[in-house]
Design a protein around this motif. Structure first.
Motif, PDB file in Angstrom:
ATOM      1  N   ASP A 281     -28.298  27.684  -7.281  1.00  0.00           N
ATOM      2  CA  ASP A 281     -27.158  27.814  -7.734  1.00  0.00           C
ATOM      3  C   ASP A 281     -26.483  29.183  -7.829  1.00  0.00           C
ATOM      4  OD1 ASP A 281     -26.788  24.907  -7.857  1.00  0.00           O
ATOM      5  OD2 ASP A 281     -27.200  24.869 -10.169  1.00  0.00           O
ATOM      6  N   ALA A 282     -27.436  30.457  -7.833  1.00  0.00           N
ATOM      7  CA  ALA A 282     -26.813  31.622  -7.963  1.00  0.00           C
ATOM      8  C   ALA A 282     -26.262  31.821  -6.321  1.00  0.00           C
ATOM      9  CB  ALA A 282     -28.304  32.552  -7.997  1.00  0.00           C
ATOM     10  N   ALA A 283     -26.593  31.472  -5.564  1.00  0.00           N
ATOM     11  CA  ALA A 283     -25.908  31.656  -4.203  1.00  0.00           C
ATOM     12  C   ALA A 283     -24.503  30.909  -3.983  1.00  0.00           C
ATOM     13  CB  ALA A 283     -26.914  30.935  -3.044  1.00  0.00           C
ATOM     14  N   ASP A 284     -24.164  30.043  -5.027  1.00  0.00           N
ATOM     15  CA  ASP A 284     -22.815  29.355  -5.036  1.00  0.00           C
ATOM     16  C   ASP A 284     -21.852  29.909  -5.832  1.00  0.00           C
ATOM     17  OD1 ASP A 284     -23.672  27.425  -3.044  1.00  0.00           O
ATOM     18  OD2 ASP A 284     -24.465  25.988  -4.730  1.00  0.00           O
ATOM     19  N   TYR A 285     -22.337  30.785  -6.725  1.00  0.00           N
ATOM     20  CA  TYR A 285     -21.477  31.361  -7.779  1.00  0.00           C
ATOM     21  C   TYR A 285     -21.472  33.121  -7.464  1.00  0.00           C
ATOM     22  CZ  TYR A 285     -21.153  26.628  -9.201  1.00  0.00           C
ATOM     23  OH  TYR A 285     -20.840  25.429  -9.816  1.00  0.00           O
ATOM     24  N   THR A 286     -20.642  33.498  -6.863  1.00  0.00           N
ATOM     25  CA  THR A 286     -20.986  35.029  -6.267  1.00  0.00           C
ATOM     26  C   THR A 286     -19.412  35.489  -6.375  1.00  0.00           C
ATOM     27  OG1 THR A 286     -20.971  34.599  -4.001  1.00  0.00           O
ATOM     28  CG2 THR A 286     -22.836  34.629  -5.119  1.00  0.00           C
ATOM     29  N   ALA A 287     -19.319  36.900  -6.790  1.00  0.00           N
ATOM     30  CA  ALA A 287     -18.185  37.593  -6.521  1.00  0.00           C
ATOM     31  C   ALA A 287     -17.719  37.498  -5.000  1.00  0.00           C
ATOM     32  CB  ALA A 287     -18.217  38.881  -6.989  1.00  0.00           C
ATOM     33  N   GLU A 288     -18.396  37.646  -3.971  1.00  0.00           N
ATOM     34  CA  GLU A 288     -18.064  37.390  -2.799  1.00  0.00           C
ATOM     35  C   GLU A 288     -17.347  35.939  -2.469  1.00  0.00           C
ATOM     36  OE1 GLU A 288     -21.418  40.349  -3.118  1.00  0.00           O
ATOM     37  OE2 GLU A 288     -20.867  38.277  -3.659  1.00  0.00           O
ATOM     38  N   GLY A 289     -18.101  35.027  -2.952  1.00  0.00           N
ATOM     39  CA  GLY A 289     -17.373  33.568  -2.641  1.00  0.00           C
ATOM     40  C   GLY A 289     -16.277  33.286  -3.275  1.00  0.00           C
ATOM     41  N   MET A 290     -15.791  34.096  -4.500  1.00  0.00           N
ATOM     42  CA  MET A 290     -14.897  33.771  -5.215  1.00  0.00           C
ATOM     43  C   MET A 290     -13.780  34.558  -4.425  1.00  0.00           C
ATOM     44  SD  MET A 290     -13.770  35.061  -9.238  1.00  0.00           S
ATOM     45  CE  MET A 290     -14.360  36.790  -9.047  1.00  0.00           C
ATOM     46  N   ALA A 291     -13.889  35.856  -3.821  1.00  0.00           N
ATOM     47  CA  ALA A 291     -13.047  36.437  -3.281  1.00  0.00           C
ATOM     48  C   ALA A 291     -12.646  35.895  -2.072  1.00  0.00           C
ATOM     49  CB  ALA A 291     -13.491  37.948  -3.080  1.00  0.00           C
ATOM     50  N   THR A 292     -13.275  35.237  -1.460  1.00  0.00           N
ATOM     51  CA  THR A 292     -13.222  34.359   0.041  1.00  0.00           C
ATOM     52  C   THR A 292     -12.412  33.264  -0.483  1.00  0.00           C
ATOM     53  OG1 THR A 292     -15.305  35.083   1.002  1.00  0.00           O
ATOM     54  CG2 THR A 292     -14.117  33.165   1.695  1.00  0.00           C
ATOM     55  N   ARG A 293     -12.710  32.683  -1.524  1.00  0.00           N
ATOM     56  CA  ARG A 293     -11.797  31.350  -1.869  1.00  0.00           C
ATOM     57  C   ARG A 293     -10.357  32.127  -2.341  1.00  0.00           C
ATOM     58  NH1 ARG A 293     -16.765  29.517  -2.964  1.00  0.00           N
ATOM     59  NH2 ARG A 293     -17.027  30.861  -4.852  1.00  0.00           N
ATOM     60  N   PHE A 294     -10.363  33.013  -2.961  1.00  0.00           N
ATOM     61  CA  PHE A 294      -8.858  33.659  -3.297  1.00  0.00           C
ATOM     62  C   PHE A 294      -8.238  34.033  -2.268  1.00  0.00           C
ATOM     63  CE2 PHE A 294      -6.590  37.516  -4.398  1.00  0.00           C
ATOM     64  CZ  PHE A 294      -5.659  36.984  -5.492  1.00  0.00           C
ATOM     65  N   CYS A 295      -8.855  34.720  -1.254  1.00  0.00           N
ATOM     66  CA  CYS A 295      -7.991  35.201  -0.059  1.00  0.00           C
ATOM     67  C   CYS A 295      -7.593  34.017   0.849  1.00  0.00           C
ATOM     68  CB  CYS A 295      -8.878  36.191   0.709  1.00  0.00           C
ATOM     69  SG  CYS A 295      -9.320  37.765  -0.094  1.00  0.00           S
ATOM     70  N   ASP A 296      -8.328  32.996   1.001  1.00  0.00           N
ATOM     71  CA  ASP A 296      -8.127  31.751   1.622  1.00  0.00           C
ATOM     72  C   ASP A 296      -6.711  31.102   0.804  1.00  0.00           C
ATOM     73  OD1 ASP A 296      -8.427  29.362   3.311  1.00  0.00           O
ATOM     74  OD2 ASP A 296      -8.644  28.534   1.622  1.00  0.00           O
ATOM     75  N   GLY A 297      -6.721  30.922  -0.284  1.00  0.00           N
ATOM     76  CA  GLY A 297      -5.612  30.361  -0.917  1.00  0.00           C
ATOM     77  C   GLY A 297      -4.344  31.513  -0.856  1.00  0.00           C
ATOM     78  N   LEU A 298      -4.709  32.670  -0.884  1.00  0.00           N
ATOM     79  CA  LEU A 298      -3.343  33.521  -0.857  1.00  0.00           C
ATOM     80  C   LEU A 298      -2.877  33.501   0.682  1.00  0.00           C
ATOM     81  CD1 LEU A 298      -2.161  35.879  -2.646  1.00  0.00           C
ATOM     82  CD2 LEU A 298      -3.311  37.518  -1.717  1.00  0.00           C
ATOM     83  N   LEU A 299      -3.627  33.407   1.617  1.00  0.00           N
ATOM     84  CA  LEU A 299      -3.184  33.392   2.931  1.00  0.00           C
ATOM     85  C   LEU A 299      -2.342  31.929   3.092  1.00  0.00           C
ATOM     86  CD1 LEU A 299      -6.135  34.740   4.962  1.00  0.00           C
ATOM     87  CD2 LEU A 299      -3.908  35.678   4.667  1.00  0.00           C
ATOM     88  N   ARG A 300      -2.986  30.909   2.790  1.00  0.00           N
ATOM     89  CA  ARG A 300      -2.347  29.769   2.685  1.00  0.00           C
ATOM     90  C   ARG A 300      -0.848  29.665   1.926  1.00  0.00           C
ATOM     91  NH1 ARG A 300      -6.126  25.564   0.309  1.00  0.00           N
ATOM     92  NH2 ARG A 300      -4.518  24.025   0.502  1.00  0.00           N
ATOM     93  N   LEU A 301      -0.751  30.355   0.890  1.00  0.00           N
ATOM     94  CA  LEU A 301       0.400  30.605   0.097  1.00  0.00           C
ATOM     95  C   LEU A 301       1.444  31.529   0.847  1.00  0.00           C
ATOM     96  CD1 LEU A 301       2.394  30.999  -2.389  1.00  0.00           C
ATOM     97  CD2 LEU A 301       0.878  32.556  -3.203  1.00  0.00           C
ATOM     98  N   ILE A 302       1.025  32.388   1.407  1.00  0.00           N
ATOM     99  CA  ILE A 302       1.870  33.426   2.169  1.00  0.00           C
ATOM    100  C   ILE A 302       2.688  32.481   3.543  1.00  0.00           C
ATOM    101  CG2 ILE A 302       2.153  35.548   3.500  1.00  0.00           C
ATOM    102  CD1 ILE A 302       0.288  36.756   1.459  1.00  0.00           C
ATOM    103  N   SER A 303       1.664  31.880   3.974  1.00  0.00           N
ATOM    104  CA  SER A 303       2.232  31.210   5.145  1.00  0.00           C
ATOM    105  C   SER A 303       2.900  29.714   5.072  1.00  0.00           C
ATOM    106  CB  SER A 303       0.916  30.947   6.251  1.00  0.00           C
ATOM    107  OG  SER A 303      -0.022  29.993   5.398  1.00  0.00           O
TER     108      SER A 303
END
Length: 332
Positions: A308-330
């Motif tokens: 589970d350590a591989a599923d809860y990371t700052a990198e993963g959180m940042a990726t999901r945030f950026c994905d949502g932000l791009l979807r919001l802007i578009s």
């Protein structure tokens, strides 16, 4: 760039915040604000979105937060106002799945919610913990020195890592530790942290024959070494991001079904990567002693933590945030 902010006093010891984002927001496509009623800048931003968005003259306003109140009782009026405010957002970034479900249940479109899986940067913690397992490394030698210094016995060592404050329920912890020691000769609890209840821990550690060992505040490499010499993490009080730490350290948490845990408590799965007991010191102590007396079950929980350590990371959180932000802007 840090946004200037002013903290304004309010009745009953509360406060209001004013983050000076208006000038910067004027040229932005989106503004992400905390889901909090005390943030005054949220209200004019939402008003501008309502008035100016159809003509493309205002940024979209997204919320970031828990989704609901987890760690204290929530009044009906405050909850209702927060739900109403949230529904006017263009997007919602939820810490966890349960927060997203709550926001959706209050009328916010599920298609406009991103679950970021709130986490911290545990990359170095994972690496230091792994090196502590490898003979010949400095970390392995230091871990062995810790065992010698404190007389630690494999299968008989627990760790508390965090603030020594009221939400962590230190009296409950100390009561439980005495019970565990009665069942497991050679048991030790390493307490790494500081806070307003540090005196209680120091008093317990000073008693002759006490199983409590104070090691001071620990972060980074020092926390990794403590995790390497510990079998479990005892957290009868509030579980939050310590869940992510336990995964990185491969040190499964033993906690209770207390009602005031933080959102990250839901990362724990009883019997898979953690042990969750009834909210009583006797039940908590029995579960801890039983787990440390069962090497196969302890190894299984530890392995799940590593996965589970591989599923809860700052990198993963940042990726999901950026994905949502791009979807919001578009989004039109």
């Amino acid at each position: 760039m840090q946004v200037p902010a002013r903290r304004l006093p309010a009745p009953r010891g509360r406060y209001l915040m004013w983050h000076q984002v208006q000038r910067r927001a004027g040229s932005a496509d989106a503004v992400v604000v905390e889901q909090a009623l005390h943030n005054l800048e949220t209200y004019p931003l939402l008003l501008k979105q309502l008035i100016g968005r159809p003509a493309g003259r205002a940024p979209r306003v997204a919320f970031w937060g828990h989704g609901r109140t987890y760690t204290r009782p929530a009044g009906r009026l405050g909850s209702s106002i927060k739900d109403t405010l949230t529904r006017h957002g263009a997007w919602f970034f939820a810490y966890t799945e349960s927060g997203a479900a709550h926001v959706a249940s209050r009328g916010f479109p599920r298609a406009r919610i991103t679950v970021v899986r709130n986490s911290t940067d545990t990359g170095e913690l994972v690496a230091d913990r792994e090196r502590a397992e490898q003979p010949g490394t400095a970390e392995h030698a230091e871990a062995e020195a810790l065992r010698q210094r404190y007389g630690l016995v494999p299968g008989r060592t627990a760790l508390f890592l965090g603030g020594l404050d009221r939400p962590k329920r230190i009296p409950f912890l100390l009561d439980s530790v005495s019970r565990i020691a009665d069942q497991l000769p050679g048991f030790r609890l390493l307490v790494a942290g500081d806070g307003i209840e540090q005196r209680l821990v120091a008093e317990a550690a000073s008693r002759p024959g006490s199983p409590v060992v104070t090691v001071g505040r620990a972060t980074g490499r020092s926390a990794a070494l403590l995790g390497a010499v510990s079998d479990v993490m005892l957290m009868p009080g509030r579980v939050g991001l310590c869940a992510v730490d336990s995964f990185a350290l491969r040190t499964p948490i033993i906690t209770t079904d207390w009602r005031w845990h933080a959102p990250e408590f839901e990362y724990l799965v009883d019997g898979r990567n953690a042990a969750i007991t009834p909210d009583h010191p006797a039940a908590f102590a029995a579960a801890a002693a039983g787990l440390m007396h069962d090497p196969a079950r302890l190894a299984s929980l530890s392995a799940a933590c590593a996965t589970d350590a591989a599923d809860y990371t700052a990198e993963g959180m940042a990726t999901r945030f950026c994905d949502g932000l791009l979807r919001l802007i578009s989004r039109r």
